[in-house]
Design an enzyme around this catalytic site. Structure first.
Site, PDB file in Angstrom:
ATOM      1  N   HIS A  95       1.764 101.550 -11.382  1.00 32.17           N
ATOM      2  CA  HIS A  95       1.364 101.909 -12.746  1.00 32.17           C
ATOM      3  C   HIS A  95       1.708 103.379 -13.028  1.00 32.17           C
ATOM      4  O   HIS A  95       0.965 104.281 -12.632  1.00 32.17           O
ATOM      5  CB  HIS A  95      -0.138 101.686 -12.935  1.00 32.17           C
ATOM      6  CG  HIS A  95      -0.523 100.244 -12.994  1.00 32.17           C
ATOM      7  ND1 HIS A  95      -0.559  99.536 -14.171  1.00 32.17           N
ATOM      8  CD2 HIS A  95      -0.867  99.375 -12.008  1.00 32.17           C
ATOM      9  CE1 HIS A  95      -0.911  98.280 -13.913  1.00 32.17           C
ATOM     10  NE2 HIS A  95      -1.102  98.160 -12.614  1.00 32.17           N
ATOM     11  N   CYS A 125       4.001  96.210 -13.163  1.00 32.02           N
ATOM     12  CA  CYS A 125       3.113  95.392 -12.329  1.00 32.02           C
ATOM     13  C   CYS A 125       3.317  93.899 -12.627  1.00 32.02           C
ATOM     14  O   CYS A 125       4.326  93.333 -12.239  1.00 32.02           O
ATOM     15  CB  CYS A 125       1.660  95.833 -12.513  1.00 32.02           C
ATOM     16  SG  CYS A 125       0.559  95.236 -11.206  1.00 32.02           S
ATOM     17  N   GLU A 161       1.531 104.883 -15.783  1.00 26.42           N
ATOM     18  CA  GLU A 161       0.719 105.423 -16.868  1.00 26.42           C
ATOM     19  C   GLU A 161      -0.562 106.106 -16.405  1.00 26.42           C
ATOM     20  O   GLU A 161      -1.161 106.868 -17.165  1.00 26.42           O
ATOM     21  CB  GLU A 161       0.367 104.312 -17.880  1.00 26.42           C
ATOM     22  CG  GLU A 161      -0.566 103.226 -17.373  1.00 26.42           C
ATOM     23  CD  GLU A 161       0.122 102.076 -16.656  1.00 26.42           C
ATOM     24  OE1 GLU A 161      -0.484 100.998 -16.553  1.00 26.42           O
ATOM     25  OE2 GLU A 161       1.268 102.254 -16.182  1.00 26.42           O
TER      26      GLU A 161
END
Length: 510
Positions: A167, A79, A169
């Site tokens: 993202h 990001c 994660e």
């Protein structure tokens, strides 16, 4: 030294989640503020740049020095990290025509690259940005896109440097785990050898080397962190570890006696100290929660210090500090992440306690602490215990604290917690407790009017306590517990259930 991945934190709410995902791959990693990059020792094998609440277009945006990293180590920008890698090296980042927050789908994926191998076309990803990369430098190549974002991911030619706009994660990025594994295992080629067993072996040896024949004192709380710390130290130095378990009069019913007996059964050298009256005296007439916390902390330090001085030649204080405590406290002294709270067990002791600090769990998240405890064959009941606040029932009694109020709340809490265990609900809940409210209400018992206390029951689900949702316990269970509390606990005639989530509420009421 353990091979590791370095995560540079630019203040993203997801930074800790990146670390957790990497550690799930049995790879060690550490989070450091972008403006406090540690020495790049040989054990640092890769670097990840986190997201950020900043825009790279901001005048005061973070400007990390990557001169010793980019092109020299595998590097992944996420990001903000990706946008920084684009803008800083000749690309263009502009405000998005339409900001992207939430779910999106990849419309193009080039799986010829190691990073995107196995990532599905149309795979769902999680976006959280108000800027977009509109032009990449000449030596960059696009590796994935969405319908709205052409540069959703890129690779720098001739380097193991990548950037992704989304993202990976977060749970909502369905192939995020694949992408992170590609980077950590296939690109960086880390060995995935960081396991609970290896942590125990390495930590015990480090403690032996560090402490030698020195004596160490540890304040036990009955919780997971201090208990696992104690077992690691016990393995390293045996009887040179002196444990102190203080009864502050604010523990759960029978907790002091039961936990003390459990500790002795584990072979620990532990002393129980009954200091109830000292705590009650200091808390007398205090209603403000911060004043109560300070009073409880003061008496604990005084009690602990007095007991520690009875041990000859003690040189070290052991603490159950865990990694989220460290990260949050680092943020308070210069990191960009928002400081959530200060921690009494990070950063030192009162000046009059001249002891060095040892923190065996300083690098672990809570779930990792439990796995380490399991690898040492500690009891499932102890490792599965819900978190319990340091000030104990002192912050679950709203208003002033008295011995009688403690008695009432202990009885209520005992019924609630035992009920969860009997119904098989305890392990489905991350934390549960009871709160004595500073209100009284009218009731009817045996045709007589009553005017007694009200309590709130609180149960939440969570993974790490940073966010939490209220537990949807069965109505039948709540009805049964409520009825039992009102019938058996003298002084209570009304039971409520807290259905607030965190945020906006907190788990504890004070």
């Amino acid at each position: 030294m353990e091979e590791m991945v370095l995560i540079l934190d630019f203040g993203s709410q997801y930074t800790q989640l990146i670390a957790r995902r990497i550690r799930e791959l049995n790879v060690y990693c550490e989070i450091h503020p972008y403006n406090k990059i540690p020495e790049l020792t040989a054990n640092i094998k890769a670097v990840i740049l986190s997201g950020s609440p900043f825009s790279v277009r901001d005048e005061n945006a973070p400007q990390p020095d990557l001169s010793n990293i980019k092109g020299k180590l595998p590097l992944l920008g996420v990001c903000f990290g990706a946008q920084y890698l684009a803008k800083e090296y000749g690309g263009v980042v502009e405000a998005s025509k339409s900001r992207e927050y939430g779910r999106a789908n990849l419309s193009f994926v080039n799986t010829d690259f190691i990073l995107t191998k196995g990532v599905s076309n149309h795979s769902q990803v999680w976006m959280s940005h108000g800027d977009s990369i509109t032009k990449i430098p000449e030596n960059y190549e696009v590796i994935c896109s969405t319908d709205d974002v052409e540069v959703a991911g890129f690779h720098i030619k001739g380097e193991e440097t990548y950037g992704i706009q989304f993202h990976p994660e977060v749970f909502h990025s369905t192939d995020g785990g694949i992408l992170l594994k590609n980077f950590i295992v296939d690109i960086t080629q880390l060995s995935q050898s960081w396991t609970p067993d290896s942590f125990v072996d390495l930590t015990v040896q480090e403690l032996k080397d560090k402490l030698g024949n020195d004596k160490v004192v540890l304040g036990l709380s009955g919780g997971v962190d201090s208990s696992v710390s104690a077992m690691l130290l016990h393995k390293a130095i045996g009887k040179n570890l002196y444990c102190i378990f203080v009864d502050n009069g604010l523990l759960r019913k029978n907790e002091f006696e039961e936990v003390l007996e459990n500790y002795k059964g584990m072979g620990l050298n532990v002393k129980g100290v009954n200091a109830k009256e000292a705590f009650y005296k200091e808390l007398k007439d205090l209603k403000d929660p911060e004043l109560k916390r300070k009073a409880i902390g003061k008496v604990f330090i005084d009690t602990f210090d007095r007991e520690a001085h009875l041990i000859e030649d003690v040189k070290w204080l052991a603490q159950g500090t865990i990694y989220p405590d460290v990260i949050e406290s680092i943020s308070a002294t210069g990191g960009p992440s928002a400081t959530i709270k200060s921690h009494h067990n990070v950063g030192g002791l009162p000046d009059f306690m001249k002891l060095k600090i040892v923190e065996p769990l300083r690098s672990l998240f809570k779930d990792e602490v439990r796995r380490v405890g399991k690898s040492m064959e500690m009891s499932k009941e102890l490792l599965g215990r819900h978190p319990f606040p340091g000030p104990g029932l002192g912050i679950r009694i709203l208003g002033d604290v008295t011995a009688e109020k403690v008695r009432i709340l202990q009885e209520v809490d005992y019924i609630f917690i035992n009920g969860l265990k009997e119904e098989g609900l305890y392990d489905e809940v991350w934390q549960a407790g009871s709160i004595l409210l500073p209100v009284q209400s009218v009731g009817v018992m045996g045709d007589e009017r009553t005017y007694e206390n009200a309590v709130a029951l609180r149960a939440v689900t969570s993974t790490d306590g940073m966010t939490a949702d209220w537990s949807h316990l069965p109505y039948e269970f709540l009805a049964k517990v409520s009825n039992e509390i009102i019938n058996k606990v003298k002084g209570i005639n009304r039971v409520t259930y807290d259905i607030s989530s965190k945020p906006p509420a907190t788990i504890e009421w004070e």
